[in-house]
Design an enzyme around this catalytic site. Structure first.
Site, PDB file in Angstrom:
ATOM      1  N   SER A  68       0.810  -1.216   0.000  1.00  0.00           N
ATOM      2  CA  SER A  68       0.000   0.000   0.000  1.00  0.00           C
ATOM      3  C   SER A  68       0.850   1.275   0.000  1.00  0.00           C
ATOM      4  O   SER A  68       1.591   1.536  -0.938  1.00  0.00           O
ATOM      5  CB  SER A  68      -0.960  -0.046   1.186  1.00  0.00           C
ATOM      6  OG  SER A  68      -1.897   0.991   1.125  1.00  0.00           O
ATOM      7  N   ASP A 282      -3.250   6.456  -2.899  1.00  0.00           N
ATOM      8  CA  ASP A 282      -2.085   5.859  -2.244  1.00  0.00           C
ATOM      9  C   ASP A 282      -1.514   4.783  -3.171  1.00  0.00           C
ATOM     10  O   ASP A 282      -1.980   4.597  -4.291  1.00  0.00           O
ATOM     11  CB  ASP A 282      -2.434   5.329  -0.850  1.00  0.00           C
ATOM     12  CG  ASP A 282      -3.260   4.056  -0.893  1.00  0.00           C
ATOM     13  OD1 ASP A 282      -3.974   3.850  -1.894  1.00  0.00           O
ATOM     14  OD2 ASP A 282      -3.204   3.261   0.066  1.00  0.00           O
ATOM     15  N   ASP A 284      -1.519   1.532  -3.570  1.00  0.00           N
ATOM     16  CA  ASP A 284      -2.289   0.446  -4.196  1.00  0.00           C
ATOM     17  C   ASP A 284      -3.715   0.876  -4.518  1.00  0.00           C
ATOM     18  O   ASP A 284      -4.575   0.050  -4.824  1.00  0.00           O
ATOM     19  CB  ASP A 284      -2.285  -0.810  -3.315  1.00  0.00           C
ATOM     20  CG  ASP A 284      -3.001  -0.610  -1.986  1.00  0.00           C
ATOM     21  OD1 ASP A 284      -3.161   0.556  -1.559  1.00  0.00           O
ATOM     22  OD2 ASP A 284      -3.407  -1.614  -1.365  1.00  0.00           O
ATOM     23  N   ALA A 378     -10.229   8.992   8.268  1.00  0.00           N
ATOM     24  CA  ALA A 378      -9.693  10.296   7.849  1.00  0.00           C
ATOM     25  C   ALA A 378      -8.630  10.132   6.766  1.00  0.00           C
ATOM     26  O   ALA A 378      -8.451  11.003   5.916  1.00  0.00           O
ATOM     27  CB  ALA A 378      -9.126  11.033   9.050  1.00  0.00           C
ATOM     28  N   ARG A 505      -5.680   5.297  23.319  1.00  0.00           N
ATOM     29  CA  ARG A 505      -5.864   3.892  22.924  1.00  0.00           C
ATOM     30  C   ARG A 505      -4.499   3.232  22.816  1.00  0.00           C
ATOM     31  O   ARG A 505      -3.517   3.876  22.417  1.00  0.00           O
ATOM     32  CB  ARG A 505      -6.625   3.767  21.602  1.00  0.00           C
ATOM     33  CG  ARG A 505      -5.985   4.436  20.417  1.00  0.00           C
ATOM     34  CD  ARG A 505      -6.798   4.237  19.141  1.00  0.00           C
ATOM     35  NE  ARG A 505      -6.631   2.906  18.585  1.00  0.00           N
ATOM     36  CZ  ARG A 505      -5.715   2.587  17.659  1.00  0.00           C
ATOM     37  NH1 ARG A 505      -4.878   3.495  17.193  1.00  0.00           N
ATOM     38  NH2 ARG A 505      -5.636   1.355  17.201  1.00  0.00           N
ATOM     39  N   SER A 507      -1.579   0.981  21.229  1.00  0.00           N
ATOM     40  CA  SER A 507      -1.170   0.563  19.885  1.00  0.00           C
ATOM     41  C   SER A 507      -1.412  -0.936  19.733  1.00  0.00           C
ATOM     42  O   SER A 507      -1.365  -1.686  20.710  1.00  0.00           O
ATOM     43  CB  SER A 507       0.310   0.858  19.689  1.00  0.00           C
ATOM     44  OG  SER A 507       0.829   0.123  18.607  1.00  0.00           O
ATOM     45  N   THR A 509       0.553  -2.843  17.950  1.00  0.00           N
ATOM     46  CA  THR A 509       1.797  -3.523  17.590  1.00  0.00           C
ATOM     47  C   THR A 509       2.988  -3.232  18.496  1.00  0.00           C
ATOM     48  O   THR A 509       3.949  -3.990  18.501  1.00  0.00           O
ATOM     49  CB  THR A 509       2.207  -3.127  16.150  1.00  0.00           C
ATOM     50  OG1 THR A 509       2.219  -1.694  16.071  1.00  0.00           O
ATOM     51  CG2 THR A 509       1.225  -3.687  15.129  1.00  0.00           C
ATOM     52  N   ARG A 514      -1.470   5.761  22.272  1.00  0.00           N
ATOM     53  CA  ARG A 514      -1.696   6.898  21.365  1.00  0.00           C
ATOM     54  C   ARG A 514      -2.711   7.858  21.988  1.00  0.00           C
ATOM     55  O   ARG A 514      -3.743   7.418  22.503  1.00  0.00           O
ATOM     56  CB  ARG A 514      -2.184   6.414  20.001  1.00  0.00           C
ATOM     57  CG  ARG A 514      -1.203   5.462  19.348  1.00  0.00           C
ATOM     58  CD  ARG A 514      -1.573   5.106  17.921  1.00  0.00           C
ATOM     59  NE  ARG A 514      -0.743   4.025  17.415  1.00  0.00           N
ATOM     60  CZ  ARG A 514       0.497   4.153  16.969  1.00  0.00           C
ATOM     61  NH1 ARG A 514       1.065   5.344  16.965  1.00  0.00           N
ATOM     62  NH2 ARG A 514       1.174   3.109  16.518  1.00  0.00           N
TER      63      ARG A 514
END
Length: 543
Positions: A68, A282, A284, A378, A505, A507, A509, A514
């Site tokens: 992407s 973007d 892809d 967004a 929230r 992350s 990974t 955040r």
């Protein structure tokens, strides 16, 4: 699984040893990473796709090789279910297990256990089919070959190479194939152009949304495919830049992700484009954002996914108002990251706005609960979902109406929109066509569209913490349930600012929490973001 099948898997997996210290997790974007390390992963996802196809036989599964908006040296792989949507989340843990299996023997052992548990018949006459696509990355060809070997190492399964495609094209084709419809790339283009022309013909009188549109193709597959689409369309004045053919690098200072985050013009755009309607895809082509330059500076006026969603919602609601259709449940789905001004605008239209957890699969799921569900992040990824029952109802209703009446035209527009938008995933190409139709229908310039509402200034902060799992939020991620007391403290900070809003929230990974904050001025948004980040540190400690 018989001995022949086991031997076949052991032999083929020897070709793709797992790189040392590689640890991957299947998320919304599938698996992604440095392309030079991904051959074993893509090969194993080929096996998984075959098993999925046999499990759901007779069904075609999609496998897309793309990263992407990531840099050109990265690549990735993700799987599409027969619906054209993402693979069932129930299979994601198995994807993680086999991608990270340390040896061919461990891999075969995991596959054997899974096949028995899921009662998948291999070599029992069941036929599996996996359609493969890739974007324009140089690494794509070799990785596609690894996927083919993985698919065909499972007895009774065949890999069909569909070549270079946008991600949404492959998802659309897989969905069409499983619905028994014509499912070539040519069919995709014809479906889009037929619907687009129908909507243009239904515009009440010759309104114009200004002159040409200029597309930033991110030096990726989207620009290439838009060149093809141009051949089908006589009623779209579009100039395509950053096609990748002129030596530009994929996603490097170009593309929707760059434009949305940096809020500056992509390469190839400048002072001569002041006031011109511009759009970025973007890498892809599953996201798009619009923008324009209001002065000769590099800074742009951005029309992001929230603005696109608002435009679409306004148009769909206008058609439903003509029909006075109280039986249609129209819903708008956003994430907590949607700008508060857009949410206020949508609620002001009398629309039902609901929130979903961050990640396209969660938005898609929620939107599917409505007769017509519109969702966008967004970042420009989103679409409109029409329930099959509601489309059938519209088609039947049109037969009872007199051709040319307002009601007939409103129904025809809704049916055409359901065919134009990609019902499987967000699609920059179909999104662009619908934006262009709606602007022309309204007689709006891009500047007029931008006046729907003014975004509230916002701030995002990343706080490194010892353990991100200490933060637990509501399903919509708008409030923190744990640690106890932190939400009350956040609410106390929010109250200090006019139109203040903030949430935290974890992350998905990394050990990071955040923070998002917004308020009426940038200074207030920054201050609120910083004070909430301090609360996270005091409740969780900082790493």
């Amino acid at each position: 699984m018989d001995e022949t099948q086991i031997a076949s898997l052991l032999k083929s997996s020897d070709l793709f040893p797992l790189p040392q210290s590689l640890k991957l997790s299947y998320g919304t974007a599938g698996f992604r990473g440095d392309a030079t390390l991904l051959a074993s992963t893509v090969y194993r996802v080929g096996i998984l796709s075959s098993l999925r196809s046999l499990k759901l036989a007779p069904s075609t599964i999609g496998l897309m090789i793309t990263a992407s908006h990531n840099k050109v040296s990265d690549n990735g792989v993700k799987v599409s279910d027969p619906s054209g949507g993402m693979i069932s989340q129930e299979w994601e843990p198995f994807a993680d297990q086999i991608a990270n299996a340390s040896s061919p023997q461990k891999l075969v052992s995991l596959i054997r256990e899974f096949v028995e548990r899921e009662e998948i018949s291999i070599g029992g006459g069941g036929e599996g089919e996996v359609w493969l696509g890739r974007d324009t990355r140089p690494s794509g060809e070799a990785l596609l070959r690894a996927a083919e070997i993985g698919v065909s190492s499972v007895s009774g399964c065949v890999a069909v190479n569909k070549g270079v495609l946008t991600t949404p094209q492959l998802h659309w084709m897989v969905r069409a194939k499983n619905k028994g419809l014509n499912a070539t790339e040519k069919d995709y283009f014809e479906s889009l152009t037929t619907s687009f022309k129908c909507l243009i013909d239904l515009i009440p009188f010759n309104k114009s949304s200004g002159s040409k549109l200029v597309l930033d193709g991110a030096n990726g597959v989207g620009g290439e495919k838009m060149e093809v689409l141009k051949g089908y369309l006589s009623n779209l004045d579009i100039e395509i830049r950053n096609t990748g053919r002129d030596g530009g690098v994929l996603n490097e200072n170009v593309g929707a992700d760059f434009v949305q985050k940096e809020k500056v013009v992509p390469l190839g755009f400048g002072v001569n484009d002041v006031g011109v309607r511009c759009v970025s895809f973007d890498g892809d082509a599953d996201r798009l954002v619009y923008f324009y330059l209001s002065s000769g500076e590099k800074k742009i006026e951005l029309l992001d996914g929230d603005k696109i969603l608002s435009l679409f919602a306004l148009f769909v609601k206008e058609q439903l108002n003509v029909l006075d259709d109280g039986c249609c449940r129209l819903g708008v789905v956003q994430t907590a990251y949607a700008n508060g001004a857009s949410t206020d605008y949508l609620k002001g239209l009398g629309l039902e706005v609901v929130f979903a957890k961050t990640g396209v699969k969660h938005l898609h799921e929620k939107a599917a609960e409505f007769d017509v569900g519109i969702y966008f992040e967004a970042n420009g990824h989103g679409t409109i979902l029409f329930s099959e029952d509601y489309v059938t109802l519209l088609v039947d209703k049109r037969k009872e109406l007199s051709e040319g009446s307002d009601e007939y035209n409103a129904v025809s527009r809704l049916v055409a929109v359901s065919n134009l938008v990609n019902q499987a995933v967000g699609d920059a190409i179909s999104g662009l066509l619908l934006v262009e139709v709606v602007l022309r229908h309204m007689g709006w310039s891009v500047q007029k569209w931008n006046e729907l509402y003014k975004d509230l200034p916002s701030r995002q902060v990343k706080v490194e913490v010892p353990d991100r799992t200490a933060v637990v939020t509501t399903s919509e991620e708008t409030e923190a349930l744990r640690p106890l007391g932190i939400q009350d403290a956040i609410n106390g900070e929010i109250k200090k600012y006019r139109r203040g809003r903030a949430f935290i929230r974890p992350s998905g990974t990394e050990d990071v929490v955040r923070v998002y904050a917004e308020a009426t001025t940038q200074e207030d948004a920054d201050s609120l973001g910083d004070s909430v980040a301090q609360l996270v540190k005091s409740f969780l400690g900082s790493s």
